[in-house]
Motif scaffolding. Structure first.
Motif, short mmCIF file in Angstrom:
data_model
loop_
_atom_site.label_atom_id
_atom_site.label_comp_id
_atom_site.label_asym_id
_atom_site.label_seq_id
_atom_site.Cartn_x
_atom_site.Cartn_y
_atom_site.Cartn_z
N GLU A 790 6.72 -35.77 27.43
CA GLU A 790 7.08 -35.77 26.01
C GLU A 790 8.00 -36.94 25.68
O GLU A 790 7.88 -37.55 24.62
CB GLU A 790 7.73 -34.44 25.63
CG GLU A 790 6.71 -33.31 25.59
CD GLU A 790 7.26 -32.03 25.01
OE1 GLU A 790 6.68 -31.53 24.01
OE2 GLU A 790 8.26 -31.51 25.55
N ASN A 828 5.61 -23.65 29.67
CA ASN A 828 5.87 -24.42 28.45
C ASN A 828 4.85 -24.04 27.37
O ASN A 828 3.98 -24.84 27.01
CB ASN A 828 5.80 -25.92 28.74
CG ASN A 828 6.92 -26.40 29.62
OD1 ASN A 828 8.01 -26.74 29.15
ND2 ASN A 828 6.67 -26.41 30.93
N PRO A 829 4.94 -22.82 26.86
CA PRO A 829 3.94 -22.36 25.87
C PRO A 829 3.95 -23.16 24.58
O PRO A 829 2.96 -23.17 23.86
CB PRO A 829 4.34 -20.90 25.62
CG PRO A 829 5.78 -20.83 26.01
CD PRO A 829 5.95 -21.79 27.14
N ASN A 830 5.06 -23.85 24.29
CA ASN A 830 5.15 -24.65 23.07
C ASN A 830 4.94 -26.14 23.35
O ASN A 830 5.32 -26.97 22.52
CB ASN A 830 6.53 -24.43 22.42
CG ASN A 830 6.72 -22.99 21.98
OD1 ASN A 830 5.81 -22.35 21.47
ND2 ASN A 830 7.92 -22.46 22.20
N PHE A 831 4.38 -26.44 24.49
CA PHE A 831 4.08 -27.84 24.83
C PHE A 831 3.21 -28.45 23.73
O PHE A 831 2.28 -27.81 23.23
CB PHE A 831 3.36 -27.89 26.17
CG PHE A 831 3.07 -29.26 26.69
CD1 PHE A 831 4.07 -30.21 26.85
CD2 PHE A 831 1.77 -29.63 27.04
CE1 PHE A 831 3.80 -31.48 27.34
CE2 PHE A 831 1.48 -30.89 27.52
CZ PHE A 831 2.51 -31.82 27.67
N SER A 832 3.51 -29.68 23.37
CA SER A 832 2.80 -30.35 22.28
C SER A 832 1.28 -30.24 22.43
O SER A 832 0.72 -30.63 23.47
CB SER A 832 3.19 -31.84 22.27
OG SER A 832 2.25 -32.61 21.56
N PRO A 833 0.58 -29.69 21.42
CA PRO A 833 -0.88 -29.61 21.51
C PRO A 833 -1.53 -30.97 21.71
O PRO A 833 -2.56 -31.08 22.37
CB PRO A 833 -1.27 -29.00 20.15
CG PRO A 833 -0.05 -28.30 19.67
CD PRO A 833 1.11 -29.09 20.18
N LYS A 836 -1.02 -31.83 25.31
CA LYS A 836 -1.85 -30.94 26.13
C LYS A 836 -3.29 -31.46 26.16
O LYS A 836 -3.95 -31.43 27.21
CB LYS A 836 -1.82 -29.50 25.58
CG LYS A 836 -2.63 -28.54 26.43
CD LYS A 836 -2.55 -27.11 25.90
CE LYS A 836 -3.37 -26.16 26.77
NZ LYS A 836 -3.32 -24.77 26.26
#
Length: 857
Positions: A790, A828-833, A836
């Motif tokens: 990120e 990291n469920p909120n990792f940048s789509p 990803k």
């Protein structure tokens, strides 16, 4: 305190401009440039001119003192004027609006000018500031700006959106032994002690991402192959300069001539100058009047292969095409960034035809685009050609193989479906209508739609707005006389959706003495090919015979054997690609595909086809064979390559073979031969190696743990004659060290963004550390690399996040690496789509290897 005071003053001064609630204002003041802000400013602002001055000091650590005089017209004062400046607030020294000092209000990367100091109609804003360094690419003795897609606002205050085109009046003060290049000609020049001040003419209109300047210790040459052009360069190899210079200018002129004729529109700008930049982040960048190129791509010597010469010509044609497609006619919003890239690549392919009359251009198109497009489109991170973009700060994520490679394939299908004449007629109208303006895909479709009976809206719905590719299957039945009774082709979407790709391609019916090529135009899910009914049963059927189709095509029982005997080089290339794609989806065992490629290496005579085979051989060898299979075939691969190098072959074929040999020669016997070649004890006839080649050999020998690795690296370092290349090699040395702790320290140093400034160097260093032969010692850094990505996106240029991932976790095929990726995503469920998607693209081989190796072990 200064910012708090500024906000207090600001709100005390507001009248009508801030009568709306703060909640309603805030969406316009998000970080980056939101669609809402872009739309508002487009109707608020017009007739923009940037007057910019930069004082470049001798030391790169010193600040660049800068000034902006911004002239513009305003038609709406319902909201303040928002300028984008993604720098720290302390870099803003003063702000004036229409001659009045204005409090400095800097929020979320925007300078806010209150409405009461503005007027309807003409306005002048003056800002003194320290230029941002993020996109200045400062080196000890040169610098260059690179502002695509949203980096102009990291350098100077501006309206950083593509549909607010402006002219520029630029002044540069630089050390007196430096040269300069910008988008307009020099108007005045004055010596000021140890510095020289340059004032440039007013530029043509352009979007902010196209503004650029280069300054530094460069040599300069001007030629006039039709249009006078100037090139800045730092290359010091006399052979490369002599061999390349005239060709570089000639290729630009040939591209100009073609484009003027094709578009029926004269070259639209004041000049076409360019700079050759050592280790430039991209192949090139289409800045108006001042194109930038990667120096190693432009300057070739007598060892260059035909493929390298073609790549250079295509790069020049690509950037020159942008003068019309992107610079003259620009997308309205960066969700259509693919439009400028598809036309640049599509036109570059066309330009190659007259320049390289001996090249098979259908083959060139196939080899240039298909493998790269498939690599992303088959992955779980695939996306449509046209992507959604809510904020310009995310525009860098849109770039990749889908827009650079799948989009030209789409465009070629469109041209073939419409007809070349109708397609060109539509393009001429498009350029004329939107010259010096902005347009989106719908604007183009509307024009093209008038030139064809096709339903282009329906056609583009799947090709442009949907992701993925077709998986084709066939149903062939024969009668008692062994003649074709039924021939049906069916397509299914690889992603299990209902998408259907209407497209044109050929099948080849292979007989003992000839091949019957049959045209296929599939518009629905299935097609009965009536034209072949009654034909004798062929020895084999080659699908996508002419390389026009897009998808994975069937292999009949004899395809793998038949490919070796196909006389048509496009058909061979297309079939090799298809065998590889079938291996990745599980239809062919990797070892069987590898054996096929090995036979191709032994007999292929076309350089472009051989490059495909070599790349696929390397991929299968390192990623998709089991350890046992790899051990079994490694010596065979080395021996076949080395033996063929001893035969009488053209130099370009030998160079392609040698590059593959050098990358896999890690057995004791092959390593000894590679060392002797590096040490010039062995000279292979007609194999031309230059300084860069010997450097690459030395790096491979170090990774292969040659007993003299330290000596090899030291001698290589001493032999490099180019200062820029010396710096690069010194940077890479820790990544090549046999000492694991030194390599570890190299990786740890990349936490600091100043050590990541030379992104192309970093990518090579990562590749060295994460080489397949070093996985056991390097795999502990997979999670390190994922955790940092990120920040890589935040501080790096547009291709760096994907390059970072490709050269770290993308190098692996192990269960350990797969588990690390899964663990990272779970934690990291909120990792940048967006990131990803890049991760899933980079790890497509890793994901597939889990199933492939399970099936083969």
């Amino acid at each position: 305190m200064k910012i708090c005071y500024s906000f207090l003053s600001f709100f005390m001064l507001m009248t009508i401009g801030f009568s709306q609630s703060k909640q309603k204002e805030m969406p316009l003041l998000d970080n980056g440039v939101s669609e809402a802000l872009a739309h508002f400013r487009k109707q608020q602002i017009s007739n923009v001119t940037y007057g910019l001055s930069f004082e470049i000091p001798e030391q790169k650590q010193q600040d660049i003192v800068s000034n902006l005089i911004l002239n513009l017209d305003l038609s709406d004062l319902s909201k303040p004027l928002y300028l984008d400046f993604k720098e720290k607030s302390s870099s803003i020294k003063s702000v004036e609006a229409n001659g009045k000092n204005t409090p400095i209000v800097h929020e979320n990367g925007h300078i806010v000018i209150p409405t009461q100091v503005l007027t309807l109609g003409k306005n002048t804003i003056a800002i003194s500031f320290i230029a941002g360094n993020l996109s200045l690419n400062r080196n000890d003795d040169f610098l260059y700006t690179l502002l695509v897609p949203d980096r102009a606002s990291t350098l100077f205050p501006c309206f950083d959106q593509p549909d607010l085109k402006a002219t520029y009046k630029l002044s540069l003060t630089v050390p007196k032994d430096w040269s300069v290049l910008a988008g307009a000609d020099v108007k005045e020049k004055a010596e000021k002690g140890n510095f020289t001040a340059y004032i440039f003419e007013e530029s043509n209109k352009m979007s902010t991402y196209l503004f650029s300047f280069v300054a530094g210790k460069f040599k300069s040459i001007t030629e006039n192959p039709g249009l006078e052009m100037t090139m800045l360069y730092r290359e010091n190899n006399p052979e490369k300069i002599q061999v390349s210079t005239d060709t570089i200018f000639k290729l630009h002129q040939q591209s100009l001539d073609f484009l003027e004729k094709y578009t029926n529109y004269k070259f639209p700008f004041q000049k076409l100058d360019f700079a050759s930049i050592p280790f430039f982040q991209y192949g090139g960048m289409e800045h108006v009047g001042a194109i930038q190129y990667k120096e190693s791509t432009l300057f070739l010597d007598n060892s260059a292969t035909d493929s390298e010469k073609l790549d250079r010509a295509k790069l020049i044609a690509h950037e020159t095409s942008h003068m019309w497609f992107g610079d003259l006619v620009t997308m309205k919003w960066f969700d259509d960034v693919w439009m400028k890239e598809v036309f640049a690549n599509f036109m570059a392919d066309k330009i190659m035809n007259p320049i390289f009359p001996k090249v098979n251009h259908n083959l060139q198109f196939l080899t240039a685009h298909y493998a790269n497009a498939y690599a992303e489109d088959r992955s779980l991170g695939t996306h449509p050609i046209k992507q959604n973009l809510a904020n310009l700060k995310d525009a860098g994520s849109l770039y990749g193989a889908i827009i650079y490679n799948k989009a030209p394939i789409m465009m070629r299908q469109l041209e073939a479906s419409m007809g070349e004449a109708a397609f060109q007629k539509g393009i001429v109208k498009y350029i004329k209508k939107y010259a010096n303006d902005n347009a989106d895909w719908n604007n183009l479709v509307e024009i093209l739609d008038a030139e064809t009976p096709m339903d282009l809206q329906k056609w583009s719905k799947v090709w442009v707005n949907k992701s993925g590719r077709a998986i084709f299957i066939n149903k062939v039945e024969y009668d008692a006389q062994n003649r074709i009774k039924k021939f049906e082709i069916l397509q299914n979407a690889e992603d299990k959706s209902n998408n259907i790709w209407p497209q044109i391609f050929q099948i080849g019916l292979v007989y003992s003495d000839h091949v019957k090529a049959v045209d296929v135009n599939i518009k629905d899910k299935n097609l009965l090919l009536k034209e072949v009914i009654g034909f004798e049963k062929p020895l084999s059927i080659i699908y996508n015979y002419n390389g026009f189709g897009y998808g994975v095509f069937p292999l009949d029982g004899n395809t793998i054997e038949s490919v070796l005997s196909l006389k048509d080089e496009v058909a061979r290339a297309s079939t090799y690609i298809n065998i590889y794609e079938n291996a990745l989806i599980g239809n062919v065992a990797p070892i069987k595909a590898f054996d096929c490629f090995l036979k191709g290496i032994q007999q292929e005579q076309n350089e472009l086809v051989l490059k495909i085979i070599a790349n696929q051989t390397s991929s299968v060898f390192w990623k998709f064979l089991t350890k046992k299979q790899q051990t079994k075939v490694q010596k065979q691969l080395e021996d076949i390559l080395y033996e063929r190098l001893q035969t009488a072959l053209p130099g370009n074929i030998k160079k392609t073979l040698f590059n593959l040999f050098s990358s896999v020669a890690y057995s004791d016997s092959a390593k000894a031969k590679l060392y002797q070649i590096w040490n010039k004890e062995i000279v292979i006839p007609n194999l031309k190696l230059n300084e860069d080649d010997y450097t690459s050999i030395a790096m491979n020998l170090a990774i292969f743990k040659h007993e003299k690795a330290d000596e090899i690296l030291n001698k290589t370092k001493a032999s490099i004659t180019n200062t820029d290349k010396q710096r690069r090699f010194e940077f890479l040395l820790p990544s090549l060290s046999k000492d694991e702790s030194v390599r570890n320290a190299f990786i740890e140093s990349l936490k600091d963004d100043k050590n990541r400034e030379k992104e192309s160097w970093v990518a090579v260093g990562l590749s060295n550390v994460h080489h397949p032969l070093r996985h056991e010692s390097a795999q502990k850094y997979i999670r390190f690399s994922l955790d940092l990505v990120e920040e890589i996106q935040r501080t790096g240029d547009i291709f760096f996040p994907k390059d970072w991932l490709n050269n770290t976790v993308g190098k692996y095929s192990s269960k350990f690496a797969f588990d690390e990726v899964q663990r990272f995503l779970k934690e990291n469920p909120n990792f940048s789509p967006i990131l990803k998607r890049k991760l899933l693209q980079a790890t497509d081989g890793l994901y597939r290897a889990q199933n492939i190796k399970k099936e083969t072990e």
